[in-house]
Design a protein around this motif. Structure first.
Motif, PDB file in Angstrom:
ATOM      1  N   THR A 177       7.278  -0.873  -0.195  1.00 27.96           N
ATOM      2  CA  THR A 177       6.771  -1.325  -1.609  1.00 27.96           C
ATOM      3  C   THR A 177       5.974  -0.347  -1.998  1.00 27.96           C
ATOM      4  O   THR A 177       5.322   0.393  -1.444  1.00 27.96           O
ATOM      5  CB  THR A 177       6.118  -2.605  -1.285  1.00 27.96           C
ATOM      6  N   LEU A 178       5.714  -0.390  -3.457  1.00 24.97           N
ATOM      7  CA  LEU A 178       4.558   0.509  -4.124  1.00 24.97           C
ATOM      8  C   LEU A 178       3.710  -0.413  -5.057  1.00 24.97           C
ATOM      9  O   LEU A 178       4.291  -1.395  -5.583  1.00 24.97           O
ATOM     10  CB  LEU A 178       5.060   1.469  -5.070  1.00 24.97           C
ATOM     11  N   GLY A 179       2.518  -0.389  -4.702  1.00 25.55           N
ATOM     12  CA  GLY A 179       1.423  -1.108  -5.645  1.00 25.55           C
ATOM     13  C   GLY A 179       0.988  -2.451  -5.185  1.00 25.55           C
ATOM     14  O   GLY A 179       0.240  -2.861  -5.858  1.00 25.55           O
ATOM     15  N   ARG A 180       1.821  -2.954  -4.262  1.00 23.40           N
ATOM     16  CA  ARG A 180       1.495  -4.347  -3.868  1.00 23.40           C
ATOM     17  C   ARG A 180       0.230  -4.283  -3.249  1.00 23.40           C
ATOM     18  O   ARG A 180      -0.638  -5.496  -3.502  1.00 23.40           O
ATOM     19  CB  ARG A 180       2.676  -4.913  -3.083  1.00 23.40           C
ATOM     20  N   ALA A 181      -0.074  -3.403  -2.064  1.00 27.98           N
ATOM     21  CA  ALA A 181      -1.244  -3.638  -1.535  1.00 27.98           C
ATOM     22  C   ALA A 181      -2.524  -3.411  -2.387  1.00 27.98           C
ATOM     23  O   ALA A 181      -3.620  -4.038  -2.578  1.00 27.98           O
ATOM     24  CB  ALA A 181      -1.445  -2.464  -0.470  1.00 27.98           C
ATOM     25  N   ALA A 182      -2.443  -2.424  -3.612  1.00 24.71           N
ATOM     26  CA  ALA A 182      -3.351  -2.260  -4.283  1.00 24.71           C
ATOM     27  C   ALA A 182      -3.611  -3.422  -5.308  1.00 24.71           C
ATOM     28  O   ALA A 182      -4.888  -3.763  -5.683  1.00 24.71           O
ATOM     29  CB  ALA A 182      -3.042  -1.028  -5.239  1.00 24.71           C
ATOM     30  N   ALA A 183      -2.596  -4.153  -5.560  1.00 27.99           N
ATOM     31  CA  ALA A 183      -2.639  -5.374  -6.784  1.00 27.99           C
ATOM     32  C   ALA A 183      -3.581  -6.430  -5.544  1.00 27.99           C
ATOM     33  O   ALA A 183      -4.485  -7.082  -6.045  1.00 27.99           O
ATOM     34  CB  ALA A 183      -1.355  -5.826  -7.044  1.00 27.99           C
TER      35      ALA A 183
END
Length: 337
Positions: A177-183
């Motif tokens: 995934t991309l961006g989920r941890a940042a969200a």
């Protein structure tokens, strides 16, 4: 403090280790596990991959976040394992053992340490690292919690996949995934109470606290002929810039493909008044894979194309573009941020 809720100050090191050891799975590759001055692990391939990473309280995690979420020992143990297993995955290898150093204040509850050990074991099993286990480690006393994990891995007979192998004409692809941890991090740092978050928003928080690197994807990419690969830990743009620099090429991303990763993040972004594409481009800690494959090769399961590799012209510099346009390399820097 009542004895039924002891802190680490109430136990000797041996007594604390006696509570930890039964919680740690031991794989066949660990010939001699915790208890001696050093562990003994098998190296059937004759070559050994090794990496190391550290998490420090209030730098890499908080015990209590702004939105009220309390980080558990399980969270820290899971993440410590996941981020190190991902480094071996990024070389196309299979992790075989971990060595863990845990530094903690004396008031740390023993239950937190036991929870930490459970998180390590659960991550190894839950992420599919069946050949890996904790081979040993160290306990220490300090003013804050700090976890350092060294991981060892095997290549299984094939060459390692490096950052420096991308060539013009290759396809750029990602797994995970991309961006989920940042969200999830943005939600943790926000004033929106954790208890009011939706199930999907809580899942984003879990992506930050307990990331799920795609461990099957690394060896699969190596077997499929990946020309280069790396772990996405500091953000897609920053890490893509590192791969491009190592290979002496330019990576050109497809904005439509990037947008597809941002769409699932739109509700959380709307809640916080942020652009979800910023999380996709600049957010790290999902620990997915960025890889390049020669044109014509069928991408292995779990990988999706997001762009192409281009040669660097006489008047160009290597780096990252989006639809041919220059893009700032953003992401996490441990010393600049």
């Amino acid at each position: 403090m009542p004895e039924q809720h002891p802190t680490v100050a109430h136990l000797t090191e041996s007594e604390l280790l006696a509570r930890i050891f039964p919680r740690l799975h031991r794989s066949p590759g660990v010939l001699l596990g915790p208890g001696d001055d050093a562990a003994l692990v098998a190296s059937p391939d004759g070559r050994t991959l090794i990496s190391i990473d550290t998490q420090t309280q209030d730098q890499d995690f908080r015990l209590e976040w702004n939105n009220g979420y309390r980080t558990t020992g399980f969270d820290v143990g899971w993440k410590a394992a996941a981020q190190n297993l991902s480094d071996i995955n990024a070389m196309g290898g299979v992790p075989t053992s971990l060595v863990v150093s845990l530094t903690m204040p004396p008031e740390t509850p023993v239950a937190w340490v036991e929870d930490f050990a459970d998180g390590l074991t659960a991550a190894i099993a839950g992420l599919g690292a069946a050949d890996c286990s904790v081979a040993g480690g160290d306990l220490g006393r300090g003013r804050e919690l700090a976890v350092t994990v060294a991981v060892v891995g095997s290549l299984g007979g094939h060459p390692p996949v490096l950052r420096s192998g991308a060539r013009a004409g290759d396809v750029v692809a990602v797994a995970g995934t991309l961006g989920r941890a940042a969200a999830g991090l943005a939600l943790l740092e926000s004033p929106v109470p954790f208890g009011s978050l939706t199930e999907e928003q809580r899942a984003l928080v879990a992506s930050q606290c307990r990331p799920t690197p795609p461990l099957a994807a690394g060896p699969s990419a190596a077997r499929s002929g990946a020309s280069s690969m790396m772990d996405i830990s500091d953000g897609l743009m920053r890490d893509a810039g590192r791969l491009a620099a190592s290979s002496g090429v330019l990576l050109d991303f497809d904005p439509v493909a990037l947008k597809s990763h941002a769409v699932p993040l739109e509700p959380a972004a709307a809640l916080l008044g942020l652009d979800p594409l910023g999380w996709v481009l600049g957010g790290g800690e999902d620990h997915g894979l960025l890889a390049t494959f020669p044109a014509g090769i069928q991408l292995p399961q779990g990988f999706t194309a997001i762009g192409s590799v281009q040669a660097v012209g006489d008047s160009q510099r290597g780096g990252v573009r989006i639809a041919g346009q220059a893009a700032d390399t953003v992401g996490w820097d441990h010393f600049a941020d």
